[in-house]
Motif scaffolding. Structure first.
Motif, PDB file in Angstrom:
ATOM      1  N   GLY A  50      44.982 -19.548   2.109  1.00 37.43           N
ATOM      2  CA  GLY A  50      46.146 -20.405   1.941  1.00 37.43           C
ATOM      3  C   GLY A  50      47.432 -19.643   1.710  1.00 37.43           C
ATOM      4  N   ASP A  51      47.349 -18.438   1.102  1.00 33.74           N
ATOM      5  CA  ASP A  51      48.543 -17.629   0.880  1.00 33.74           C
ATOM      6  C   ASP A  51      49.217 -17.273   2.200  1.00 33.74           C
ATOM      7  N   LEU A  52      48.425 -17.157   3.253  1.00 35.22           N
ATOM      8  CA  LEU A  52      48.942 -16.787   4.572  1.00 35.22           C
ATOM      9  C   LEU A  52      49.196 -18.000   5.457  1.00 35.22           C
ATOM     10  N   SER A  53      48.267 -18.951   5.448  1.00 32.59           N
ATOM     11  CA  SER A  53      48.390 -20.089   6.362  1.00 32.59           C
ATOM     12  C   SER A  53      49.595 -20.968   6.031  1.00 32.59           C
ATOM     13  N   ARG A  54      49.972 -21.015   4.763  1.00 30.67           N
ATOM     14  CA  ARG A  54      51.105 -21.862   4.380  1.00 30.67           C
ATOM     15  C   ARG A  54      52.428 -21.320   4.901  1.00 30.67           C
ATOM     16  N   GLN A  55      52.439 -20.071   5.334  1.00 29.15           N
ATOM     17  CA  GLN A  55      53.647 -19.490   5.914  1.00 29.15           C
ATOM     18  C   GLN A  55      53.777 -19.826   7.398  1.00 29.15           C
ATOM     19  N   MET A  86      36.616 -14.103  12.319  1.00 28.49           N
ATOM     20  CA  MET A  86      37.269 -13.837  13.601  1.00 28.49           C
ATOM     21  C   MET A  86      36.560 -12.724  14.358  1.00 28.49           C
ATOM     22  N   GLN A  87      36.209 -11.653  13.645  1.00 29.69           N
ATOM     23  CA  GLN A  87      35.529 -10.536  14.289  1.00 29.69           C
ATOM     24  C   GLN A  87      34.147 -10.950  14.777  1.00 29.69           C
ATOM     25  N   GLU A  88      33.465 -11.754  14.002  1.00 28.01           N
ATOM     26  CA  GLU A  88      32.121 -12.190  14.343  1.00 28.01           C
ATOM     27  C   GLU A  88      32.109 -13.018  15.621  1.00 28.01           C
ATOM     28  N   ARG A  89      33.166 -13.828  15.809  1.00 26.68           N
ATOM     29  CA  ARG A  89      33.218 -14.731  16.968  1.00 26.68           C
ATOM     30  C   ARG A  89      34.198 -14.279  18.043  1.00 26.68           C
ATOM     31  N   ASN A  90      34.817 -13.116  17.821  1.00 22.70           N
ATOM     32  CA  ASN A  90      35.752 -12.549  18.794  1.00 22.70           C
ATOM     33  C   ASN A  90      36.880 -13.532  19.128  1.00 22.70           C
ATOM     34  N   ILE A  91      37.509 -14.087  18.095  1.00 24.52           N
ATOM     35  CA  ILE A  91      38.631 -15.001  18.257  1.00 24.52           C
ATOM     36  C   ILE A  91      39.811 -14.480  17.452  1.00 24.52           C
ATOM     37  N   THR A  92      40.994 -15.052  17.689  1.00 23.14           N
ATOM     38  CA  THR A  92      42.203 -14.534  17.035  1.00 23.14           C
ATOM     39  C   THR A  92      42.851 -15.516  16.068  1.00 23.14           C
ATOM     40  N   GLN A  93      42.309 -16.729  15.939  1.00 21.33           N
ATOM     41  CA  GLN A  93      42.850 -17.670  14.966  1.00 21.33           C
ATOM     42  C   GLN A  93      41.745 -18.591  14.456  1.00 21.33           C
ATOM     43  N   LEU A  94      41.975 -19.099  13.256  1.00 22.71           N
ATOM     44  CA  LEU A  94      41.051 -20.054  12.654  1.00 22.71           C
ATOM     45  C   LEU A  94      41.843 -21.262  12.171  1.00 22.71           C
ATOM     46  N   ILE A  95      41.254 -22.426  12.321  1.00 24.04           N
ATOM     47  CA  ILE A  95      41.824 -23.610  11.701  1.00 24.04           C
ATOM     48  C   ILE A  95      41.549 -23.547  10.201  1.00 24.04           C
ATOM     49  N   VAL A  96      42.549 -23.883   9.409  1.00 20.65           N
ATOM     50  CA  VAL A  96      42.415 -23.882   7.955  1.00 20.65           C
ATOM     51  C   VAL A  96      42.314 -25.330   7.477  1.00 20.65           C
ATOM     52  N   THR A  97      41.353 -25.564   6.599  1.00 18.66           N
ATOM     53  CA  THR A  97      41.171 -26.908   6.061  1.00 18.66           C
ATOM     54  C   THR A  97      41.323 -26.884   4.544  1.00 18.66           C
ATOM     55  N   GLU A  98      41.671 -28.035   4.009  1.00 22.83           N
ATOM     56  CA  GLU A  98      41.743 -28.203   2.559  1.00 22.83           C
ATOM     57  C   GLU A  98      41.008 -29.488   2.213  1.00 22.83           C
ATOM     58  N   ALA A  99      39.928 -29.345   1.476  1.00 14.79           N
ATOM     59  CA  ALA A  99      39.056 -30.481   1.161  1.00 14.79           C
ATOM     60  C   ALA A  99      38.587 -31.166   2.447  1.00 14.79           C
ATOM     61  N   GLY A 114      46.227 -26.240   8.530  1.00 14.82           N
ATOM     62  CA  GLY A 114      47.045 -25.283   9.262  1.00 14.82           C
ATOM     63  C   GLY A 114      46.192 -24.264   9.984  1.00 14.82           C
ATOM     64  N   PHE A 115      46.806 -23.103  10.245  1.00 15.48           N
ATOM     65  CA  PHE A 115      46.129 -22.023  10.970  1.00 15.48           C
ATOM     66  C   PHE A 115      46.326 -20.697  10.243  1.00 15.48           C
ATOM     67  N   ILE A 116      45.353 -19.806  10.403  1.00 16.00           N
ATOM     68  CA  ILE A 116      45.537 -18.406  10.039  1.00 16.00           C
ATOM     69  C   ILE A 116      45.254 -17.596  11.285  1.00 16.00           C
ATOM     70  N   HIS A 117      46.145 -16.644  11.574  1.00 18.65           N
ATOM     71  CA  HIS A 117      46.060 -15.875  12.813  1.00 18.65           C
ATOM     72  C   HIS A 117      45.745 -14.416  12.496  1.00 18.65           C
TER      73      HIS A 117
END
Length: 325
Positions: A204-209, A294-307, A312-315
């Motif tokens: 959340g420290d990163l995705s909120r930006q 990300m490394q495990e699935r070879n992707i560059t972004q993840l959807i971020v969820t809260e409850a 948002g997203f983290i890249h």
């Protein structure tokens, strides 16, 4: 310059000799109660551990102090030569002193020990020579026996400093485990640098930006493209009427669809091209866990969820910027 001897053989000989010395320490500490008693004394300490030494032993003392401080045991370094010129004043009545010396018989140590005895503080000697002046005068002997240095002339402190450092680490880890020092405790003491970020930085420290690209599942292709390109995260979340996350569309999904699609593009809706059940991560998870996924699935972004709800997203770029990659 042509080498006269095989450096690989020399290196292996040195490492084996130092490994043998460390094994010798492991055997030596089991022969007396001093090590365990020293651990108990430091655990009950109300003051600080003051570590002293001279020459190469001073460098080991400095490293020992750094390790103790970072693992929950307050410690100070005092150079043995400077002690008699005023630094002795740093020692308080409730402190504990550890003096490091291979021989235990150096002139500086012989001058310092009587002054420490006047302070009436507990003294531990980390020495190779258990019969030395320092060892005899100490309350606890942390014995690091070394038969000879790895230096071919048996002069340069090599094996002896490695042995002292290993025994110092053993003491620090014993104290750490006895205090039940946790990863969270470690994080509080290491807030800076990559190590600290691995231990405390949350998703959340990163995705909120970041912006929060999202489209309705009925959104047309034009809206999808504008959302992805406008929010600059390479993807958009897809939500239903209830605001629930139903999938993700990445710029890669768009390229693959356009390469194979043969119908009318104006009829394409988000629900037609989304990837359901996207990989996600909660805002309270550690950022380093996002990197692992990300490394495990070879992707560059993840959807971020809260409850469980889209947040948002983290890249990968967020993690690169923080030095976690």
């Amino acid at each position: 310059m042509k080498l006269q001897n095989d450096p690989i053989l020399i290196a292996k000989k040195v490492l084996q000799q130092e490994a043998d010395a460390i094994q010798g320490i492991a055997d030596a500490i089991a022969l007396t109660p001093d090590f365990a008693q020293c651990v108990e004394a430091i655990l009950s300490l109300r003051g600080r551990v003051v570590v002293t030494g001279i020459g190469k032993s001073a460098h080991i003392a400095g490293k020992m102090v750094a390790t103790l401080n970072s693992t929950g045991t307050p410690a100070l370094f005092m150079h043995a030569a400077d002690a008699i010129h005023g630094d002795l004043g740093m020692i308080q009545p409730e402190d504990f002193v550890i003096a490091i010396s291979k021989s235990g018989d150096t002139p500086e140590i012989k001058v310092l020990v009587p002054l420490l005895k006047r302070k009436a503080v507990p003294l531990a000697a980390l020495v190779s020579n258990a019969d030395s002046y320092l060892a005899v005068q100490a309350d606890y002997v942390l014995h690091a026996p070394v038969e000879r240095e790895a230096c071919p002339h048996n002069l340069a402190p090599t094996t002896s400093t490695t042995a002292a450092l290993a025994l110092a680490d053993a003491l620090a880890v014993c104290l750490l485990e006895s205090r039940e020092f946790t990863r969270q405790d470690f994080a509080h003491l290491h807030p800076g640098g990559t190590l600290g970020k691995q231990l405390y930085l949350k998703v959340g420290d990163l995705s909120r930006q970041n912006q929060q690209p999202q489209v309705h599942e009925s959104a047309p292709l034009k809206d999808i493209i504008l959302e992805i390109s406008g929010k600059r995260l390479g993807a958009t979340a897809v939500l239903n009427e209830a605001g629930e996350l139903v999938g993700i569309i990445t710029d890669g999904d768009l390229r693959r669809m356009l390469a194979t699609f043969e119908g009318r593009l104006e009829r394409v809706r988000a629900r037609d091209i989304l990837t359901p059940s996207p990989v996600s991560i909660e805002v309270e998870d550690f950022a380093v866990e996002a990197l692992r996924r990300m490394q495990e699935r070879n992707i560059t972004q993840l959807i971020v969820t809260e409850a469980g709800q889209f947040s948002g997203f983290i890249h990968l770029h967020d993690l690169l910027r923080e030095g976690l990659v």
